[in-house]
Design an enzyme around this catalytic site. Structure first.
Site, PDB file in Angstrom:
ATOM      1  N   ILE A   1     -30.178   4.442  38.598  1.00 47.66           N
ATOM      2  CA  ILE A   1     -31.354   5.201  37.849  1.00 47.66           C
ATOM      3  C   ILE A   1     -30.766   6.580  37.475  1.00 47.66           C
ATOM      4  CG2 ILE A   1     -33.968   6.145  36.788  1.00 47.66           C
ATOM      5  CD1 ILE A   1     -34.953   3.818  38.520  1.00 47.66           C
ATOM      6  N   CYS A   2     -30.532   6.438  36.610  1.00 49.69           N
ATOM      7  CA  CYS A   2     -30.375   8.202  36.123  1.00 49.69           C
ATOM      8  C   CYS A   2     -29.253   9.301  37.193  1.00 49.69           C
ATOM      9  CB  CYS A   2     -31.386   9.929  36.130  1.00 49.69           C
ATOM     10  SG  CYS A   2     -31.497  10.963  35.506  1.00 49.69           S
ATOM     11  N   MET A   3     -29.892   9.758  37.937  1.00 48.59           N
ATOM     12  CA  MET A   3     -27.495  11.046  38.534  1.00 48.59           C
ATOM     13  C   MET A   3     -27.626   9.336  39.286  1.00 48.59           C
ATOM     14  SD  MET A   3     -26.428  13.172  39.628  1.00 48.59           S
ATOM     15  CE  MET A   3     -27.499  14.157  39.371  1.00 48.59           C
TER      16      MET A   3
END
Length: 278
Positions: free
Chosen positions: A189-191
């Site tokens: 998720i995300c990074m």
């Protein structure tokens, strides 16, 4: 609380209310900041600061200083471009937000997941545990390769800063991704999306203003559905650098930046937004 402590270095607000009234509040913002030794300043034209940041097309280094203060010594070279670039390179944000030792949640769960903590939100851990998983959250500099055999899947968390500074994680994830004869499930998720992308040979780049907020529309490239998502990132994956076997999973319909990737035949996928907050 989605974190165990305050991670900002300071708070700037236009107007501060001395009285708090929310029914769940147990202390004021001022007392909470004092408890954690976080400085704050009020009566500042935050809209003007926003304009300065937007015109710079990216985050800026800053400091809190009272007008005509004689107690704060500011080096004369702190305002030149060379100093700012040097300081940005010295940012080690993972060290500031990551756990220092592994921590196990929902011990005895059906599936064992290793979650690399780059600044993981507590709600991500909760959601994984609610699905019946045993989640072992490890520091960002953990030896993934030597310990992955004890788990069923690898999770790459969200986190602050430039994903290019995650080389120590990317190199280990790349070793797993490159082993196509014995694929090991990876999701992020995300990074985590940016780390997985770099491990697969893609590149990332900074966005002018980033995608922030709870109303970002993204398009699912497989189902054709459009969903409203929660986001907070300043970098994106360059889809033009996508390698063979990899496909975009989601696309932001505001600026058409990448919002997720997946492998066509292997168990690897990730998203740029925060599904646990949707």
């Amino acid at each position: 609380m989605e974190s165990s402590k305050i991670h900002v270095s300071g708070v700037v607000v236009r107007n501060y209310s001395q009285d708090y009234s929310h029914k769940t509040a147990v202390k004021s913002l001022s007392n909470w900041l004092k408890q954690h030794d976080i400085p704050a300043i009020t009566e500042v034209d935050t809209r003007e600061i926003t304009k300065i940041i937007r015109n710079s097309k990216g985050p800026l280094l800053g400091k809190l200083q009272y007008e005509e203060s004689e107690t704060i010594d500011i080096p004369k070279n702190t305002l030149d471009d060379g100093y700012e670039k040097k300081m940005k390179k010295q940012w080690k944000l993972f060290d500031q937000v990551s756990r220092k030792t592994p921590e196990v949640f929902n011990a005895g769960g059906d599936v064992k997941i290793m979650a690399v903590d780059c600044g993981i939100k507590n709600n991500i851990i909760r959601k994984l545990c609610e699905e019946g998983a045993e989640v072992t959250v490890v520091p960002h500099d953990y030896n993934i390769i030597d310990n992955i055999k004890d788990f069923h899947a690898l999770f790459l968390s969200n986190g602050p800063g430039d994903p290019k500074y995650a080389n120590h994680i990317v190199s280990q994830v790349k070793a797993i991704v490159d082993n196509e004869t014995n694929p090991f499930p990876i999701f992020g998720i995300c990074m985590g999306n940016q780390i997985l992308a770099q491990a697969a040979g893609m590149e990332t780049y900074p966005l002018d203003f980033g995608n922030r907020g709870h109303n970002q529309p993204v398009f699912n490239t497989i189902t054709g559905e459009c969903i409203v998502t929660s986001q907070n990132h300043g970098y994106a994956v360059d889809e033009k650098k996508m390698k063979h076997g990899w496909k975009p999973l989601y696309t932001n319909t505001n600026d058409w930046t990448n919002e997720g990737i997946y492998h066509e035949t292997l168990p690897y996928y990730s998203v740029q937004f925060h599904p646990e907050a949707c």
